[in-house]
Design an enzyme around this catalytic site. Structure first.
Site, mmCIF file in Angstrom:
data_model
loop_
_atom_site.group_PDB
_atom_site.id
_atom_site.type_symbol
_atom_site.label_atom_id
_atom_site.label_comp_id
_atom_site.label_asym_id
_atom_site.label_seq_id
_atom_site.Cartn_x
_atom_site.Cartn_y
_atom_site.Cartn_z
ATOM 1 N N ASP A 216 -7.261 -6.574 1.199
ATOM 2 C CA ASP A 216 -6.663 -5.777 0.139
ATOM 3 C C ASP A 216 -7.614 -4.661 -0.303
ATOM 4 O O ASP A 216 -8.801 -4.904 -0.550
ATOM 5 C CB ASP A 216 -6.337 -6.692 -1.043
ATOM 6 C CG ASP A 216 -5.576 -5.999 -2.137
ATOM 7 O OD1 ASP A 216 -4.447 -5.549 -1.868
ATOM 8 O OD2 ASP A 216 -6.100 -5.905 -3.270
ATOM 9 N N GLU B 45 -6.512 -2.677 4.287
ATOM 10 C CA GLU B 45 -5.673 -1.757 3.518
ATOM 11 C C GLU B 45 -6.554 -0.587 3.084
ATOM 12 O O GLU B 45 -7.503 -0.773 2.332
ATOM 13 C CB GLU B 45 -5.066 -2.445 2.303
ATOM 14 C CG GLU B 45 -4.119 -1.541 1.532
ATOM 15 C CD GLU B 45 -3.632 -2.156 0.230
ATOM 16 O OE1 GLU B 45 -2.508 -1.832 -0.188
ATOM 17 O OE2 GLU B 45 -4.377 -2.949 -0.381
#
Length: 509
Positions: free
Chosen positions: A198, A254
């Site tokens: 993330d 990400e």
């Protein structure tokens, strides 16, 4: 290490909305276990499981308070170990979400860090003195609205790129990096096959904390200082040496603020970083991301811009790195909007969208419900649960008055994250077969016509179209490894291209 991941198709699960096994209205790990055969039937090779670690759930699990324990509503650590085993029994693999740009403010590290300036955990996070007038250390904005700094009783501000309950970890501190590598090892030693990382592009900060120069009235700005900091690739290479290189794993970063040149750094195998990254560029074609209203400022969709964007990523990473192929995930709305679209038009739309990317080079990522054609939901503003939507409404409509309530409602109807988070539609019964209780978020009202049961009974459904596409990919190496060439570049109606590999050509009309 092998490169098995290049040929994998990934199915993403947002567990709180996938399947509830105990009737409390909240999806759980046993629910995932019960539906593994369905995922296997589709043809997926890898499951990406969104965060299930212990959390206050301020941002639905992307605020972690204990990286080694499972959140009680999802189940137990034993449930997680069972899920890993059951996935492997079916010949699939599982990757988890690694959320280490920030933790929860309820993590033990932050509880200690906030106590005093000389606490041993103080430097696990970023603390700065206020400006002379007592205001925030700089004008950096939080991605979830407002300033990126919040004050504490120690007379300093702490940094948070997202919610104030998500303080950013200080990766400059070697002890923090060691904590991260240890927790990764903990789960990989127990069978986890890799990570989706993330906002990994934000872990390195510009530690001189410069103000943004701005020519508009925004008091806080989100921009280039929020990602791709000076030590980013150094940190990822260290992570690779310390952990990833010891496992035959899949890694996905990400990195929304990255362009293709930055993507090459992440994904070039000779640099020993990650296998691939998620970019947002193709998802922002219909928004004015850099306007004062950010993603909520809509603009007309430009199909030629989409073709050119996707082609740029295909050609730039060809023979250098690797791509991710997606149009839906837990942070994006459904591609098919709510409205009066007929069943046949919905099917044609979904097939056209999947054709435009599924046969590109890279790994296809399928988000739960995408394979049955789930649409954006229809709900009034007050029914949305997402923190991002609530904060943006307060900032843009109530405080700054840069959007009317009606314009904001229209934007949320198209771009709100909750559209992807409504419960998975398994059948046409109450709560769409997701739960025997009351679902944590309102079920999409179209569940009676769009559900798994209906899809499996219709041999011409979107589900079986996806199944065939996956089968074609597995049978034809040209789809996985072939070079890419766009055709009819300026035609807004046709997205056609050629893939070529070892003398074999594939025309995708």
């Amino acid at each position: 290490m092998s490169q098995w991941w290049k040929e994998a198709v990934v199915y993403q699960i947002y567990p709180r909305s996938f399947y509830d096994s105990n009737g409390d209205g909240f999806g759980d790990l046993q629910g995932v276990i019960q539906k593994l055969d369905y995922i296997k039937r589709l043809g997926a090779d890898v499951i990406w499981l969104c965060p299930v670690f212990d959390s206050p759930q301020d941002d639905n699990g992307y605020d972690i308070s204990d990286y080694r324990s499972i959140y009680e509503k999802f189940g137990t650590n034993d449930d997680m170990f069972q899920l890993i085993d059951e996935v492997h029994k079916r010949g699939m693999k599982i990757i988890m979400d690694l959320v280490v740009n920030h933790s929860s403010d309820e993590h033990a590290w932050f509880a200690e860090s906030r106590k005093s300036k000389d606490n041993p955990y103080r430097d696990y996070y970023f603390w700065k003195d206020p400006k002379a007038d007592g205001s925030e250390p700089n004008n950096w904005g939080a991605i979830f609205s407002g300033p990126a700094w919040s004050a504490m009783s120690t007379a300093q501000y702490y940094l948070h790129y997202f919610s104030k309950k998500q303080p950013d970890l200080n990766w400059e501190n070697e002890a923090v990096r060691r904590e991260v590598y240890d927790l990764m090892t903990f789960w990989m030693d127990r069978g986890v096959d890799g990570w989706r990382m993330d906002v990994i592009g934000s872990i390195s900060k510009f530690v001189d904390f410069p103000d943004y120069e701005t020519d508009d009235s925004r008091p806080y700005v989100v921009g280039r200082y929020h990602s791709n900091g000076p030590r980013l690739h150094e940190f990822i290479q260290e992570m690779n040496r310390e952990v990833l290189s010891r496992y035959d794993c899949m890694t996905v970063g990400e990195a929304g603020g990255s362009d293709v040149e930055e993507a090459k750094k992440y994904t070039d195998p000779s640099r020993h970083e990650l296998n691939m990254i998620f970019t947002f560029e193709h998802m922002d074609i219909d928004t004015k991301q850099h306007s004062p209203n950010g993603k909520w400022q809509m603009k007309p969709f430009d199909p030629i811009a989409l073709k050119k964007t996707m082609t740029r990523w295909q050609t730039a990473l060809m023979n250098v790195g690797w791509n991710t192929l997606y149009f839906e995930n837990h942070d994006q709305p459904r591609v098919i909007s709510a409205g009066a679209m007929t069943r046949e038009l919905r099917k044609q739309s979904r097939q056209s969208i999947s054709n435009s990317s599924a046969r590109h080079e890279g790994n296809p990522f399928i988000y739960q419900g995408e394979e049955i054609g789930m649409t954006n939901s229809e709900m009034p503003l007050e029914m949305y649960d997402d923190l991002e939507i609530k904060n943006a409404y307060r900032e843009l409509v109530i405080e700054n008055k840069t959007m009317t309530e009606e314009d904001f409602r229209k934007a949320v109807a198209k771009k709100g994250r909750d559209h992807a988070r409504t419960p998975m539609q398994w059948d046409d019964g109450k709560y769409a077969g997701f739960t025997d209780g009351e679902a944590w978020l309102a079920v999409n009202p179209r569940y009676q016509e769009i559900n798994v049961k209906e899809s499996l009974a219709d041999e011409d459904s979107i589900f079986y179209y996806y199944q065939k596409l996956i089968g074609l990919r597995k049978q034809n190496k040209v789809i996985v490894y072939g070079d890419y060439r766009l055709l009819l570049e300026e035609d807004p109606r046709i997205f056609a291209y050629i893939r070529e590999y070892r003398g074999e050509k594939l025309l995708v009309p």
